[in-house]
Design a protein around this motif. Structure first.
Motif, PDB file in Angstrom:
ATOM      1  N   LYS A 179      38.144  -6.827  26.240  1.00 50.65           N
ATOM      2  CA  LYS A 179      36.902  -6.009  26.521  1.00 50.65           C
ATOM      3  C   LYS A 179      37.256  -4.626  26.943  1.00 50.65           C
ATOM      4  CE  LYS A 179      34.022  -5.152  30.465  1.00 50.65           C
ATOM      5  NZ  LYS A 179      33.152  -3.990  30.067  1.00 50.65           N
ATOM      6  N   SER A 216      32.205 -11.879  25.427  1.00 55.91           N
ATOM      7  CA  SER A 216      31.135 -12.940  25.620  1.00 55.91           C
ATOM      8  C   SER A 216      31.653 -14.164  24.537  1.00 55.91           C
ATOM      9  CB  SER A 216      29.980 -12.565  25.467  1.00 55.91           C
ATOM     10  OG  SER A 216      29.563 -11.784  26.539  1.00 55.91           O
ATOM     11  N   TYR A 276      38.683 -10.358  29.148  1.00 56.68           N
ATOM     12  CA  TYR A 276      38.385  -9.373  29.861  1.00 56.68           C
ATOM     13  C   TYR A 276      39.216  -8.016  29.347  1.00 56.68           C
ATOM     14  CZ  TYR A 276      37.765  -6.185  33.925  1.00 56.68           C
ATOM     15  OH  TYR A 276      37.491  -4.945  34.564  1.00 56.68           O
ATOM     16  N   ASP A 316      31.719  -5.751  25.919  1.00 58.34           N
ATOM     17  CA  ASP A 316      31.160  -6.996  26.867  1.00 58.34           C
ATOM     18  C   ASP A 316      30.793  -8.255  25.719  1.00 58.34           C
ATOM     19  OD1 ASP A 316      31.208  -6.127  29.279  1.00 58.34           O
ATOM     20  OD2 ASP A 316      29.533  -5.231  29.032  1.00 58.34           O
ATOM     21  N   ALA A 364      28.806  -8.972  33.325  1.00 59.23           N
ATOM     22  CA  ALA A 364      28.437  -8.165  32.225  1.00 59.23           C
ATOM     23  C   ALA A 364      26.861  -8.087  32.070  1.00 59.23           C
ATOM     24  CB  ALA A 364      29.010  -8.952  30.802  1.00 59.23           C
ATOM     25  N   ILE A 376      24.304  -4.330  26.851  1.00 54.95           N
ATOM     26  CA  ILE A 376      25.704  -4.542  27.077  1.00 54.95           C
ATOM     27  C   ILE A 376      26.491  -3.732  26.114  1.00 54.95           C
ATOM     28  CG2 ILE A 376      25.450  -6.832  28.143  1.00 54.95           C
ATOM     29  CD1 ILE A 376      26.245  -8.001  25.382  1.00 54.95           C
TER      30      ILE A 376
END
Length: 599
Positions: free
Chosen positions: A58, A297, A55, A293, A173, A289
């Motif tokens: 991201k 992922s 995260y 994101d 997300a 996204i």
């Protein structure tokens, strides 16, 4: 009758160990609840710190994609990234510190409670179980309680946190992406659990075969001198090869199944990686996204695969630990055969009068050894017990020691029912010299002074002198500090018997039981010790079991047993004059010893 349908007898001084596996584990953990909550929090923090790193990545990528002043834009994501890494280190090491604190104490408490519970089992229980197997059960159960807890804390709980955080981040997300990964997790966990249950019988069989092989090796090594003497070296190797071949077959079955499990794990991991990346790429291309994101992922997919890949193995190990605990609880936490009665009082022996009053007892109740036995041993009497093997002599003594309890009737010492007295106080009043004495793997001083821990060195030496043990003890370089080996194996049979005699002489209990107390001694030493024993007996009530009738001929009274009945009672000369059962045994002696039976 099931174990649950009968009252569970437990000695008052024994730990209240539950007989159910789950409740037993909770009982072991109850003193560590605060520590366990702390470990749960720390492991949750460590797992969350690890899984939230994607995260932070991201956020960094989103900042880069946004352009502008990179230093200002990336400052917060960089701090988050650094904080998560530091938190992962701190939480994990703090959890490790708690583990170091709790782990050894938990194992210590479990082993201590199991041993304390084991101490209160009856003589019959110990006659039905190998001492080495019981010791192994205590150790294995204590270790398995620890491993069961660690599996929950360090394997399953972090996976729960990891999967939960992953699903939360992916749902945030894109909902469909979150549902895809959540669905994969649910299917993966269920199949892993199912595969572990299918593999468990193979693993248990493999463990049982390994145990048999170890037992075969121990048996072969223990008897290696017999093997050499009978020139059977090749035979023993062939016997072991047969067992090892069975171990190989069982191992292959287990390992091939585990290989199938690994195929599932790798295929499932590939599905997650490819599916997540492809789906995220499709969503990014559609503008659903952002680039951050997408990177998150892919990173999350790789991270959860690392945690999930060995889930089947972890389930299998968890079941194995639970099985070990269950086996230990089943073997050790059984109802106590003999317990102190409620309100039991200490036995006070002032004279040493022993009375059997209408005693009925059988090792199997439907086949009684004694049926309404009545006899009184007067204070200070020295009584010999004779009879052929199986006539009831040892049973008579075992009932006095309360190794077994009669089905009916009473055994009284100075008018006190021993069933209403505490077992510790009963045993403090009785000195026993068994036919085959065993010693602790401790010093000779500790073994002789075991019945009187506060005895002075001078008293220990005097007891050794009276038992004619002083000579060989002083010939040993370390003297009284010399350790005797397991069960006293460093000493000869006669030396062990003399140490046992010294130990009982020092204990100086008012009731003395001799079970072939000098059978391992030569005749000269036996006579010298017998003279000292006679002096040590003093005013004690003495019960002597003998197969060599000459050793009891001088006693005050002789009880002749036959098939659980006292068929003759009197002094040696009186019984010979009756020309009955005792006279026949006296005439039958071969080399001074009775034959096994009267045939």
């Amino acid at each position: 009758m099931s174990r649950r349908s009968t009252p569970f007898r437990r000695a008052a001084d024994a730990p209240a160990l539950p007989a159910d596996t789950g409740r037993f584990i909770l009982y072991c953990l109850r003193d560590f609840r605060k520590w366990l909550v702390l470990m749960l929090l720390l492991e949750a923090g460590q797992a969350a710190g690890s899984i939230l790193v994607p995260y932070a990545i991201k956020r960094l990528m989103d900042g880069v994609a946004a352009g502008g002043a990179l230093v200002e834009t990336l400052k917060e994501p960089l701090l988050l990234f650094a904080a998560l890494n530091v938190a992962e280190i701190l939480f994990s090491r703090a959890s490790g510190a708690v583990l170091v604190t709790v782990g050894p104490r938990l194992r210590q408490k479990t082993a201590r409670d199991l041993y304390a519970y084991l101490q209160h089992h009856s003589a019959q229980y110990f006659s039905n179980h190998f001492a080495g197997a019981l010791a192994h059960r205590i150790s294995e159960t204590a270790v398995s309680v620890n491993h069961t807890l660690w599996a929950i804390l360090f394997d399953f709980w972090p996976i729960v946190i990891t999967f939960g955080c992953t699903c939360g981040l992916l749902f945030r997300a894109h909902e469909q992406l979150g549902l895809f990964v959540a669905g994969w997790m649910a299917v993966y966990v269920l199949i892993s659990y199912w595969l572990a249950t299918r593999c468990q019988p193979y693993a248990q069989e493999f463990a049982a075969v390994r145990s048999r092989v170890n037992g075969k090796i121990v048996d072969a090594v223990t008897n290696i001198l017999n093997t050499k003497q009978f020139a059977r070296l090749r035979h023993e190797r062939e016997q072991l090869d047969t067992q090892l071949e069975a171990e190989v077959r069982a191992g292959r079955r287990t390992f091939w199944y585990m290989e199938k499990v690994r195929w599932f794990q790798f295929i499932a991991a590939a599905i997650l990686k490819l599916g997540t990346v492809y789906y995220a790429l499709t969503l990014w291309e559609a503008g659903s996204i952002g680039a951050g994101d997408f990177a998150m992922s892919a990173s999350l997919a790789l991270l959860i695969i690392g945690d999930a890949r060995n889930l089947s193995r972890r389930f299998l190990e968890f079941f194995e630990y639970l099985g070990n605990v269950a086996n230990g609880v089943d073997a050790l936490v059984q109802p106590h055969g003999i317990v102190d009665a409620p309100g039991a009082e200490p036995l006070r022996v002032t004279q040493g009068r022993i009375e059997f009053r209408e005693v009925r007892f059988g090792y199997q109740p439907e086949r009684p050894v004694f049926d309404g036995l009545n006899v009184v041993l007067e204070p200070g009497q020295r009584v010999g017990l004779v009879g052929f093997s199986g006539s009831g002599k040892s049973t008579f003594v075992s009932l006095i020691l309360r190794n077994y309890e009669p089905q009916s009737g009473q055994i009284l010492i100075d008018g006190q029912d021993i069933a209403r007295a505490t077992q510790d106080s009963l045993h403090r009043q009785i000195g026993l010299i068994p036919q085959d004495p065993t010693l602790f793997h401790r010093s000779l001083r500790d073994n002789i002074g075991y019945g009187r821990p506060d005895a002075a060195d001078a008293d220990i030496r005097e007891a050794a002198r009276m038992a004619h043990a002083e000579g060989f003890i002083e010939a040993i370089p370390e003297g009284y500090a010399s350790e005797v080996g397991e069960r006293g194996v460093k000493l000869s049979g006669g030396q062990r018997q003399r140490i046992a005699i010294a130990r009982v002489m020092l204990k100086d209990a008012p009731i003395l039981i001799l079970d072939e107390a000098t059978s391992s001694l030569d005749s000269v030493t036996e006579q010298a010790i017998q003279d000292n024993l006679d002096r040590a007996m003093g005013k004690k009530t003495v019960i002597a079991i003998a197969h060599r009738l000459s050793t009891i001929a001088h006693l005050d009274r002789i009880l002749v047993f036959d098939k659980g009945r006292i068929v003759e009672d009197g002094r040696h000369e009186e019984l010979l004059a009756q020309r009955g059962f005792y006279h026949r045994m006296w005439a039958m002696q071969a080399g001074g010893f009775l034959p096994e039976d009267g045939g």
